[in-house]
Scaffold this motif. Sequence first.
Motif, PDB file in Angstrom:
ATOM      1  N   MET A  83       0.850  -1.195   0.000  1.00 53.91           N
ATOM      2  CA  MET A  83       0.000   0.000   0.000  1.00 53.91           C
ATOM      3  C   MET A  83       0.885   1.245   0.000  1.00 53.91           C
ATOM      4  SD  MET A  83      -3.128   1.011   2.558  1.00 53.91           S
ATOM      5  CE  MET A  83      -4.237  -0.059   1.658  1.00 53.91           C
ATOM      6  N   PHE A  84       0.527   2.232  -0.835  1.00 55.85           N
ATOM      7  CA  PHE A  84       1.291   3.465  -1.006  1.00 55.85           C
ATOM      8  C   PHE A  84       2.768   3.179  -1.278  1.00 55.85           C
ATOM      9  CE2 PHE A  84      -2.104   4.702   2.117  1.00 55.85           C
ATOM     10  CZ  PHE A  84      -2.933   5.286   1.181  1.00 55.85           C
ATOM     11  N   PRO A  85       3.064   2.544  -2.402  1.00 55.56           N
ATOM     12  CA  PRO A  85       4.448   2.150  -2.699  1.00 55.56           C
ATOM     13  C   PRO A  85       5.379   3.328  -2.931  1.00 55.56           C
ATOM     14  CG  PRO A  85       3.027   1.788  -4.607  1.00 55.56           C
ATOM     15  CD  PRO A  85       2.124   2.124  -3.468  1.00 55.56           C
ATOM     16  N   ASP A  86       4.830   4.532  -3.134  1.00 56.87           N
ATOM     17  CA  ASP A  86       5.692   5.692  -3.382  1.00 56.87           C
ATOM     18  C   ASP A  86       6.394   6.182  -2.120  1.00 56.87           C
ATOM     19  OD1 ASP A  86       4.995   5.664  -6.049  1.00 56.87           O
ATOM     20  OD2 ASP A  86       3.397   7.141  -5.829  1.00 56.87           O
ATOM     21  N   ILE A  87       6.010   5.714  -0.964  1.00 63.40           N
ATOM     22  CA  ILE A  87       6.654   6.155   0.273  1.00 63.40           C
ATOM     23  C   ILE A  87       8.017   5.488   0.406  1.00 63.40           C
ATOM     24  CG2 ILE A  87       6.504   6.278   2.786  1.00 63.40           C
ATOM     25  CD1 ILE A  87       3.472   6.056   2.526  1.00 63.40           C
ATOM     26  N   ASP A  88       9.050   6.302   0.508  1.00 61.60           N
ATOM     27  CA  ASP A  88      10.399   5.791   0.715  1.00 61.60           C
ATOM     28  C   ASP A  88      10.682   5.823   2.218  1.00 61.60           C
ATOM     29  OD1 ASP A  88      13.066   5.192   0.878  1.00 61.60           O
ATOM     30  OD2 ASP A  88      13.736   6.717  -0.562  1.00 61.60           O
ATOM     31  N   TRP A  89      10.512   4.676   2.864  1.00 59.78           N
ATOM     32  CA  TRP A  89      10.624   4.628   4.323  1.00 59.78           C
ATOM     33  C   TRP A  89      12.062   4.786   4.813  1.00 59.78           C
ATOM     34  CZ3 TRP A  89       6.561   5.469   7.147  1.00 59.78           C
ATOM     35  CH2 TRP A  89       5.304   5.159   6.647  1.00 59.78           C
ATOM     36  N   THR A  90      13.031   4.832   3.910  1.00 58.50           N
ATOM     37  CA  THR A  90      14.410   5.060   4.347  1.00 58.50           C
ATOM     38  C   THR A  90      14.697   6.536   4.594  1.00 58.50           C
ATOM     39  OG1 THR A  90      15.325   5.336   2.102  1.00 58.50           O
ATOM     40  CG2 THR A  90      15.135   3.077   2.950  1.00 58.50           C
ATOM     41  N   ARG A  91      13.789   7.410   4.185  1.00 54.06           N
ATOM     42  CA  ARG A  91      14.007   8.849   4.375  1.00 54.06           C
ATOM     43  C   ARG A  91      13.987   9.179   5.865  1.00 54.06           C
ATOM     44  NH1 ARG A  91      15.788  11.275  -0.360  1.00 54.06           N
ATOM     45  NH2 ARG A  91      14.274  11.054  -2.063  1.00 54.06           N
ATOM     46  N   PRO A  92      14.909  10.016   6.327  1.00 55.31           N
ATOM     47  CA  PRO A  92      14.982  10.289   7.771  1.00 55.31           C
ATOM     48  C   PRO A  92      13.758  10.997   8.332  1.00 55.31           C
ATOM     49  CG  PRO A  92      16.489  11.712   6.536  1.00 55.31           C
ATOM     50  CD  PRO A  92      15.994  10.686   5.578  1.00 55.31           C
ATOM     51  N   TRP A  93      13.027  11.738   7.479  1.00 54.99           N
ATOM     52  CA  TRP A  93      11.862  12.446   8.001  1.00 54.99           C
ATOM     53  C   TRP A  93      10.700  11.513   8.338  1.00 54.99           C
ATOM     54  CZ3 TRP A  93      14.321  13.977   3.407  1.00 54.99           C
ATOM     55  CH2 TRP A  93      13.800  13.458   2.221  1.00 54.99           C
ATOM     56  N   THR A 141     -17.221  10.400  20.430  1.00 52.01           N
ATOM     57  CA  THR A 141     -17.381   8.971  20.151  1.00 52.01           C
ATOM     58  C   THR A 141     -16.088   8.170  20.182  1.00 52.01           C
ATOM     59  OG1 THR A 141     -17.065   9.184  17.754  1.00 52.01           O
ATOM     60  CG2 THR A 141     -19.306   9.555  18.610  1.00 52.01           C
ATOM     61  N   GLY A 142     -14.938   8.825  20.049  1.00 54.10           N
ATOM     62  CA  GLY A 142     -13.672   8.108  19.891  1.00 54.10           C
ATOM     63  C   GLY A 142     -13.432   7.632  18.471  1.00 54.10           C
ATOM     64  N   CYS A 143     -14.387   7.892  17.563  1.00 54.52           N
ATOM     65  CA  CYS A 143     -14.266   7.437  16.179  1.00 54.52           C
ATOM     66  C   CYS A 143     -13.572   8.503  15.335  1.00 54.52           C
ATOM     67  CB  CYS A 143     -15.642   7.145  15.584  1.00 54.52           C
ATOM     68  SG  CYS A 143     -16.484   5.772  16.407  1.00 54.52           S
ATOM     69  N   VAL A 144     -12.540   8.106  14.611  1.00 52.19           N
ATOM     70  CA  VAL A 144     -11.765   9.013  13.759  1.00 52.19           C
ATOM     71  C   VAL A 144     -12.171   8.780  12.307  1.00 52.19           C
ATOM     72  CG1 VAL A 144      -9.449   9.719  13.041  1.00 52.19           C
ATOM     73  CG2 VAL A 144      -9.831   8.879  15.384  1.00 52.19           C
ATOM     74  N   PRO A 145     -12.961   9.683  11.703  1.00 50.89           N
ATOM     75  CA  PRO A 145     -13.345   9.506  10.291  1.00 50.89           C
ATOM     76  C   PRO A 145     -12.102   9.469   9.406  1.00 50.89           C
ATOM     77  CG  PRO A 145     -14.739  11.147  11.342  1.00 50.89           C
ATOM     78  CD  PRO A 145     -13.605  10.863  12.302  1.00 50.89           C
ATOM     79  N   THR A 146     -12.022   8.458   8.564  1.00 55.78           N
ATOM     80  CA  THR A 146     -10.786   8.180   7.828  1.00 55.78           C
ATOM     81  C   THR A 146     -11.088   7.833   6.384  1.00 55.78           C
ATOM     82  OG1 THR A 146      -9.731   7.356   9.856  1.00 55.78           O
ATOM     83  CG2 THR A 146      -8.749   6.679   7.759  1.00 55.78           C
ATOM     84  N   ARG A 147     -10.402   8.532   5.484  1.00 55.06           N
ATOM     85  CA  ARG A 147     -10.479   8.212   4.058  1.00 55.06           C
ATOM     86  C   ARG A 147      -9.289   7.337   3.699  1.00 55.06           C
ATOM     87  NH1 ARG A 147     -10.179  14.433   2.788  1.00 55.06           N
ATOM     88  NH2 ARG A 147      -8.621  14.025   4.409  1.00 55.06           N
ATOM     89  N   GLU A 148      -9.469   6.532   2.685  1.00 50.26           N
ATOM     90  CA  GLU A 148      -8.390   5.616   2.271  1.00 50.26           C
ATOM     91  C   GLU A 148      -7.414   6.366   1.357  1.00 50.26           C
ATOM     92  OE1 GLU A 148      -7.884   2.603   3.324  1.00 50.26           O
ATOM     93  OE2 GLU A 148      -9.801   1.909   4.146  1.00 50.26           O
ATOM     94  N   ASN A 149      -6.777   7.385   1.927  1.00 51.83           N
ATOM     95  CA  ASN A 149      -5.814   8.156   1.144  1.00 51.83           C
ATOM     96  C   ASN A 149      -4.547   8.389   1.975  1.00 51.83           C
ATOM     97  OD1 ASN A 149      -6.420  10.270   2.921  1.00 51.83           O
ATOM     98  ND2 ASN A 149      -7.712  11.361   1.468  1.00 51.83           N
ATOM     99  N   LEU A 150      -3.555   8.959   1.338  1.00 55.34           N
ATOM    100  CA  LEU A 150      -2.250   9.129   1.970  1.00 55.34           C
ATOM    101  C   LEU A 150      -2.326  10.078   3.162  1.00 55.34           C
ATOM    102  CD1 LEU A 150       0.658   8.146   1.526  1.00 55.34           C
ATOM    103  CD2 LEU A 150       1.025  10.131   0.034  1.00 55.34           C
ATOM    104  N   HIS A 151      -3.116  11.124   3.031  1.00 55.05           N
ATOM    105  CA  HIS A 151      -3.256  12.119   4.088  1.00 55.05           C
ATOM    106  C   HIS A 151      -3.753  11.459   5.381  1.00 55.05           C
ATOM    107  CE1 HIS A 151      -3.872  16.321   5.427  1.00 55.05           C
ATOM    108  NE2 HIS A 151      -4.937  15.851   6.060  1.00 55.05           N
ATOM    109  N   ASP A 152      -4.811  10.691   5.281  1.00 55.41           N
ATOM    110  CA  ASP A 152      -5.385  10.065   6.470  1.00 55.41           C
ATOM    111  C   ASP A 152      -4.568   8.859   6.936  1.00 55.41           C
ATOM    112  OD1 ASP A 152      -7.272  12.012   6.223  1.00 55.41           O
ATOM    113  OD2 ASP A 152      -8.983  10.673   6.012  1.00 55.41           O
TER     114      ASP A 152
END
Length: 268
Positions: A1-11, A73-84
């Motif tokens: 999922m979201f293959p464009d994320i480069d998890w080696t980046r320090p940020w 409610t404790g419920c966090v409305p969430t879209r299936e996108n990178l932002h959320d």
Amino acid sequence: MFPDIDWTRPWFDTVRPAFDSLESALAADSFIPAFNAHAARLGLVNDDGQPIRFVPQAELPEGIAYEAFIGATGCVPTRENLHDFFNGLVWQTFPRIKRALNALQAAQIAQAGVGKSRGPARDAATIFDENAALFVVRDDDAGRALVADLRAHHWRAALFDRRAMFGRDADLWLFGHALMEKLVVPRKAITAHVRVLFAPDGFFVLGREARRAWLDDAIAGAIAAEGLTTAGFTPLPVLGVPGWWPDQDESFYLDDTVFRPKRPARTT
């Protein structure tokens, strides 16, 4: 999922442990079930003690503010996108800070309603939630000089001359999920709203997880005790953090389209 994320980046170091803890459980079409399983393992709750659950955006009732819904409610409305996606990772990384921000927002909404203007406290909370970074600096003369240079926009002095302090006497942790989303495609001009926190010597000998927990407690406590204002932030082009981008020689910090001088104070 979201293959464009480069998890080696320090940020992405801040939220990588949360991602690693659920990577094998992520489905191809939805990250919400994996987020909820991890939130349950962590025992995440809102300010009223209700379990945090990530729910589809469609479950947010019409006319109800997002922050008020989480608070009630404790419920966090969430879209299936990178932002959320990044928002959920931050909930799993700094749950106390997220809870404190939500409590502040929900209280402001309960007091003033939802109008055309958010008001200064909600504005500051939104900026914090979307675009903040936490800059932890050793509480000594050198640390205070570094922060003074940063606040004065003396970029070369703060980020080049004092570069040896980073990682040893100063740590930057990203918090804003919109900031992380922008950094998937890094640009030199991407700028964070930095919240500075001075820490004792003992902080800098802690392991990464203990530092995260210390930060979560300290910042959440400060928000609960003091509230928030936009005056508490200072800008920082994040790719200027030493070691976060190649070729950070002295000339890198002389680009005044990114590393801008401080505006003169208004006299009237």
